[in-house]
Design a protein around this motif. Structure first.
Motif, PDB file in Angstrom:
ATOM      1  N   THR A   2       0.833  -1.206   0.000  1.00  0.00           N
ATOM      2  CA  THR A   2       0.000   0.000   0.000  1.00  0.00           C
ATOM      3  C   THR A   2       0.866   1.254   0.000  1.00  0.00           C
ATOM      4  O   THR A   2       0.754   2.110   0.839  1.00  0.00           O
ATOM      5  CB  THR A   2      -0.890   0.025   1.247  1.00  0.00           C
ATOM      6  OG1 THR A   2      -0.054  -0.111   2.392  1.00  0.00           O
ATOM      7  CG2 THR A   2      -1.895  -1.102   1.198  1.00  0.00           C
ATOM      8  N   SER A   4       1.740   4.772  -1.725  1.00  0.00           N
ATOM      9  CA  SER A   4       0.959   5.647  -2.588  1.00  0.00           C
ATOM     10  C   SER A   4       1.700   5.862  -3.899  1.00  0.00           C
ATOM     11  O   SER A   4       2.926   5.905  -3.942  1.00  0.00           O
ATOM     12  CB  SER A   4       0.708   6.979  -1.887  1.00  0.00           C
ATOM     13  OG  SER A   4       1.919   7.672  -1.734  1.00  0.00           O
TER      14      SER A   4
ATOM     15  N   ARG B 112       0.491   1.124   6.064  1.00  0.00           N
ATOM     16  CA  ARG B 112       1.861   1.350   6.521  1.00  0.00           C
ATOM     17  C   ARG B 112       1.884   2.512   7.476  1.00  0.00           C
ATOM     18  O   ARG B 112       1.234   3.516   7.248  1.00  0.00           O
ATOM     19  CB  ARG B 112       2.762   1.741   5.347  1.00  0.00           C
ATOM     20  CG  ARG B 112       2.678   0.902   4.146  1.00  0.00           C
ATOM     21  CD  ARG B 112       3.362   1.576   3.020  1.00  0.00           C
ATOM     22  NE  ARG B 112       4.740   1.899   3.351  1.00  0.00           N
ATOM     23  CZ  ARG B 112       5.615   2.300   2.453  1.00  0.00           C
ATOM     24  NH1 ARG B 112       5.263   2.405   1.201  1.00  0.00           N
ATOM     25  NH2 ARG B 112       6.845   2.619   2.814  1.00  0.00           N
ATOM     26  N   GLN B 121      -3.659   7.322   1.725  1.00  0.00           N
ATOM     27  CA  GLN B 121      -3.163   6.047   2.262  1.00  0.00           C
ATOM     28  C   GLN B 121      -4.302   5.193   2.800  1.00  0.00           C
ATOM     29  O   GLN B 121      -4.333   3.971   2.614  1.00  0.00           O
ATOM     30  CB  GLN B 121      -2.161   6.306   3.385  1.00  0.00           C
ATOM     31  CG  GLN B 121      -0.814   6.824   2.924  1.00  0.00           C
ATOM     32  CD  GLN B 121      -0.027   5.778   2.170  1.00  0.00           C
ATOM     33  OE1 GLN B 121      -0.107   4.585   2.471  1.00  0.00           O
ATOM     34  NE2 GLN B 121       0.702   6.206   1.179  1.00  0.00           N
ATOM     35  N   ALA B 124      -6.227   3.721   0.058  1.00  0.00           N
ATOM     36  CA  ALA B 124      -5.444   2.690  -0.638  1.00  0.00           C
ATOM     37  C   ALA B 124      -5.585   1.317   0.014  1.00  0.00           C
ATOM     38  O   ALA B 124      -5.287   0.302  -0.618  1.00  0.00           O
ATOM     39  CB  ALA B 124      -3.974   3.104  -0.686  1.00  0.00           C
ATOM     40  N   THR B 125      -6.038   1.265   1.260  1.00  0.00           N
ATOM     41  CA  THR B 125      -6.270  -0.046   1.889  1.00  0.00           C
ATOM     42  C   THR B 125      -7.403  -0.785   1.202  1.00  0.00           C
ATOM     43  O   THR B 125      -7.498  -2.012   1.314  1.00  0.00           O
ATOM     44  CB  THR B 125      -6.631   0.117   3.379  1.00  0.00           C
ATOM     45  OG1 THR B 125      -7.836   0.878   3.482  1.00  0.00           O
ATOM     46  CG2 THR B 125      -5.542   0.799   4.166  1.00  0.00           C
TER      47      THR B 125
END
Lengths: 200, 297
Positions: A2, A4, B112, B121, B124-125
């Motif tokens: 994950t 970006s 992260r 972020q 994005a999971t």
């Protein structure tokens, strides 16, 4: 993974372009509403160390050094099923009053006197809390209780003014006068019920 | 063969089998009551009128318009507005994210924490969906699981309460609350899709009037608040919640924890005005001074 996309791209660019600093110019982007323009007088340091306010005399500043205080956790009572049976949400906060050098001696004396019942034989002032279901919030509650105890111990009520004293004296005298008047009236009443005695 | 005095059901069945002709489709039939012999309702009584009563415009389903109250001013015309929903079109809603879930995502390597965590972020999971068109503002962190939160993280969300801020900071982390306007949020939540559109990264707009106080308040760790005041509030919160603030300067991840975006920035590491070409793996930057001035304003 994950990571970006912009970050990967930036890494790719910095690796493949020669002679460029890894940070490029992006770290220095400042718009017209950046923090240094909104707060020009500030040093903008979020890590700045704060000096804790001192307690002098009976003026308690509210600061409690956490390294001088012992915190233990245990299970709370009351309903709550498996959660209350297993999670340590009750907080026990202990503070040794005699060795607390961050409090002034007169304040320590007042605490020892006022909260005698909350101080153990070893000299520890004990504050407990199981108000909420969260350990963190219970600790906040215990800290609040501790600060309240210290503040109330430090509080010295102001002496009564001359007017208040005079008012209290007059009221006391008035009540005494009334009591004696009633007593005398009652006595006369009782005398009036006696058969009058005249000497012959 | 034994001859039984009282013939049981089995014996009867077996004798039938011996006597009767072979079973075929022609001599099979359903049990009584197996098939519904209901006929379509006719007549004026019972349930056979299909709930429409008998005759008249009711049965012919000839209704008046919805809300009509046979002449008097109907409810929906009596009250042209209600005060309780005033400003609803301006109010944002936020996707709740519990501290427990955040910890789980970190523990299972879904998220992260060695990079600053922001909306991009978290999206994005793949566990959340945000639709800015439906007036959703982003993420808000919730109290549930604050006792179990153990990660040291630099997180940027859209809403956070005091207990959540305390739980992040007691573990040595940093939390910021930041506003994203709908267009910026659309870009932030789906960056690859946004870059595919081939337009310049926009400037993030400042919060509207009713939100600017929230994001300028150091108590809420607003991104428009003075960091020096935020430092003071961190100290006060640590005193309130009963923990010692860990020293950031001693931590190995100091630069990650202290990384912040500019108020006009949407992505970490990218400036407004840049066009990101993922296909050719280049970034195009504006050279015209007017454009540069606009994107830096």
């Amino acid at each position: 993974m994950t990571c970006s996309a912009p970050r990967l791209l930036l890494q790719h660019l910095t690796r493949n372009v020669q002679g460029l600093n890894a940070t490029l110019s992006v770290a220095g982007y400042k718009s017209a509403v950046s923090l240094d323009k909104i707060y020009p007088a500030s040093d903008l340091d979020v890590t700045k160390l704060q000096t804790p306010p001192k307690t002098d005399g009976l003026n308690f500043s509210g600061y409690v050094p956490m390294n001088k205080v012992q915190v233990t956790y245990s299970r709370s009572n009351g309903p709550g099923g498996q959660n209350v049976n297993k999670i340590n949400t009750k907080v026990d906060l202990r503070l040794q009053v005699t060795t607390a050098d961050w409090l002034s001696p007169e304040l320590k004396e007042r605490i020892a006197k006022k909260y005698k019942s909350s101080i153990t034989a070893d000299g520890f002032l004990v504050v407990r809390s199981d108000k909420t279901r969260s350990q963190q919030l219970n600790l906040a509650d215990a800290m609040d209780k501790l600060r309240h105890m210290i503040h109330t111990a430090a509080y010295v009520p102001p002496p009564p003014s001359a007017e208040d004293e005079e008012r209290a004296r007059r009221r006391h005298e008035a009540s005494v006068r009334e009591r004696l008047r009633q007593k005398k009236a009652h006595s006369l009443l009782k005398q009036g019920r006696q058969i009058p005695q005249w000497d012959e | 063969q034994d001859e039984v005095m009282t013939s049981s059901g089995t014996e009867k069945a077996l004798s039938l089998l011996r006597r009767l002709p072979r079973v075929s489709i022609g001599n099979l039939g359903p049990n009584p009551g197996a098939h519904n012999e209901k006929r379509r309702g006719r007549g004026i009584y019972g349930g056979k009128t299909h709930g429409a009563g008998s005759g008249g415009s009711g049965q012919r389903q000839n209704f008046m318009r919805v809300g009509y109250e046979t002449g008097n001013t109907p409810f929906y015309l009596r009250f042209s507005y209600q005060t309780y929903y005033k400003g609803h079109h301006l109010k944002l809603s936020y996707t709740p994210l519990c501290m427990g879930k955040l910890q789980m995502m970190i523990d299972t390597n879904r998220l992260r924490c060695d990079v600053p965590v922001d909306v991009t972020q978290l999206m994005a999971t793949g566990l959340f969906s945000i639709s800015p068109q439906q007036k959703e503002g982003g993420f808000m962190l919730e109290n549930e699981g604050i006792d179990h939160f153990k990660a040291t993280i630099n997180i940027e969300v859209q809403w956070a309460n005091e207990a959540v801020i305390a739980s992040v900071e007691r573990n040595g982390g940093f939390i910021t609350t930041a506003y994203f306007d709908p267009l910026s949020l659309t870009a932030a939540i789906k960056p690859v899709e946004f870059f595919g559109r081939g337009i310049a990264i926009p400037r993030r707009m400042l919060p509207p009037q009713h939100l600017i106080d929230y994001y300028s308040d150091p108590k809420n760790r607003g991104y428009l608040a003075d960091p020096a005041e935020v430092a003071r509030e961190r100290f006060l919160l640590a005193q309130k919640y009963g923990y010692e603030l860990p020293d950031v300067n001693a931590s190995p991840n100091k630069d990650i924890l202290l990384e912040r975006k500019d108020p006009r920035q949407i992505f970490f590491g990218l400036e407004p005005g840049w066009v990101v070409n993922l296909k050719d793996k280049v970034i195009l930057k504006p050279t015209d001074p007017e454009l540069k001035e606009h994107f830096a304003s």
